[in-house]
Write a protein that holds these residues in place. Structure first.
Motif, short mmCIF file in Angstrom:
data_model
loop_
_atom_site.label_atom_id
_atom_site.label_comp_id
_atom_site.label_asym_id
_atom_site.label_seq_id
_atom_site.Cartn_x
_atom_site.Cartn_y
_atom_site.Cartn_z
N ILE A 13 0.81 -1.20 -0.14
CA ILE A 13 0.11 -0.05 -0.02
C ILE A 13 0.99 1.33 -0.05
CG2 ILE A 13 -1.56 1.40 1.42
CD1 ILE A 13 -2.88 -1.31 2.33
N TYR A 14 1.97 1.20 0.91
CA TYR A 14 2.93 2.31 0.94
C TYR A 14 3.39 2.83 -0.55
CZ TYR A 14 6.91 5.18 1.58
OH TYR A 14 8.01 5.97 1.43
N GLY A 19 3.41 6.14 -4.83
CA GLY A 19 3.64 6.27 -6.51
C GLY A 19 2.44 7.24 -7.11
N VAL A 20 1.25 7.32 -6.42
CA VAL A 20 0.28 8.07 -6.96
C VAL A 20 0.31 9.55 -6.57
CG1 VAL A 20 -1.27 5.86 -8.05
CG2 VAL A 20 -1.63 7.15 -5.65
N GLU A 144 -3.51 1.36 11.42
CA GLU A 144 -2.97 0.35 12.24
C GLU A 144 -1.47 0.59 12.48
OE1 GLU A 144 -3.51 -3.46 10.09
OE2 GLU A 144 -5.59 -2.62 9.82
N SER A 145 -0.77 1.29 11.42
CA SER A 145 0.57 1.79 11.48
C SER A 145 0.79 2.73 12.59
CB SER A 145 1.23 2.14 10.16
OG SER A 145 0.36 3.10 9.73
N ARG A 179 9.95 14.60 -3.90
CA ARG A 179 10.09 13.35 -3.77
C ARG A 179 9.09 12.58 -4.81
NH1 ARG A 179 10.58 8.84 0.62
NH2 ARG A 179 12.34 7.85 -0.18
N ILE A 180 9.52 11.45 -5.39
CA ILE A 180 8.79 10.71 -6.22
C ILE A 180 8.65 9.52 -5.39
CG2 ILE A 180 8.39 9.48 -8.37
CD1 ILE A 180 8.44 12.36 -8.77
N GLY A 181 9.74 8.63 -5.18
CA GLY A 181 9.68 7.76 -4.42
C GLY A 181 11.05 6.86 -4.28
N GLY A 182 11.60 6.05 -3.35
CA GLY A 182 12.74 5.59 -3.32
C GLY A 182 13.85 6.78 -3.29
#
Ligand SMILES: Cc1cc2nc3c(=O)[nH]c(=O)nc-3n(C[C@H](O)[C@H](O)[C@H](O)COP(=O)(O)O)c2cc1C
Length: 205
Positions: A13-14, A19-20, A144-145, A179-182
């Motif tokens: 999910i993360y 990503g979107v 939950e996190s 930031r995009i991701g990673g």
């Protein structure tokens, strides 16, 4: 294609959400530990949530069972600085996300220069074009996190000379990173100006 989030684990999910929800601005945050260690970390789950007074929100997750140092520090002493980094600082922003133990200062590891803040005890970084001194106001936990949405009031704003023109920030001069991701980041691309159909909200006083 359809995705039912109820069928996915937290990590997938993360990956999907990050990503979107792109590109994300980055809050580059200094905070002080109880022992006086100056912590630095980037947070791209970041937005502003109030105009007057100005308030900013960052979402801080956990590392394992514990909260990240930034969340501990802000909740303990209620002060922090949110910086907006520009392109030349991209690598330092990325490198500051390494999870060092709480007694190691990312500011020292990266050799970044600091300046005293005006309204709070937490020092600010000298290099970024924008530094916003923040006073903690509210913390909400979600999911939950149990990610912590930390909201703070901006009590002083430092802007590099030449950034403001006629009350507005010159976006190209700011040269923000996102930031995009990673390890993937974005710079400002083309700015498209449309005919205005709405006005910037005016004071309701
Ligand atoms: C550009 C970037 C943005 C990040 N955004 C977030 C975020 O929004 N929330 C979060 O919990 N971690 C985020 N991280 C990871 C934290 O920066 C990382 O866990 C950091 O070590 C936390 O530091 P601390 O324990 O000193 O607070 C991001 C990392 C990078 C490189």
């Amino acid at each position: 294609m359809k995705v039912d989030p109820a069928e996915l684990g937290a990590e997938r999910i993360y990956r999907l959400m990050s990503g979107v929800v792109v590109p994300r601005p980055i809050a580059w945050v200094t905070s002080l530990s109880g022992a006086g260690v100056l912590n630095l970390a980037p947070f791209s789950a970041f937005t502003f949530v109030s105009q007057k007074p100005p308030m900013l929100a960052i979402s801080v997750g956990r590392k394992g069972k514990d909260y990240k140092d930034t969340a501990h520090n802000i909740l303990a002493n209620e002060e922090y600085v949110i910086h907006i980094a520009d392109s030349p600082l991209m690598k330092a922003v990325h490198d500051s996300s390494v999870e060092h133990p709480a007694d190691i200062s990312e500011v020292e590891v990266l050799g970044l220069e600091t300046l005293p803040s005006e309204r709070i005890r937490v020092p600010r970084l000298a290099a970024p074009p924008v530094a916003m001194e923040c006073q903690f106001r509210q913390c909400l936990e979600f999911g939950e996190s149990r990610s912590r949405l930390i909201v703070g009031e901006v009590v002083m704003i430092h802007l590099r000379d030449g950034l403001m023109n006629d009350g507005k920030v010159e976006t190209h001069a700011l040269d923000p990173i996102a930031r995009i991701g990673g390890p993937r980041y974005a710079r400002l691309g083309e700015i498209v100006t449309l005919n205005s159909v709405f006005q910037t909200p005016k004071s309701t006083d």
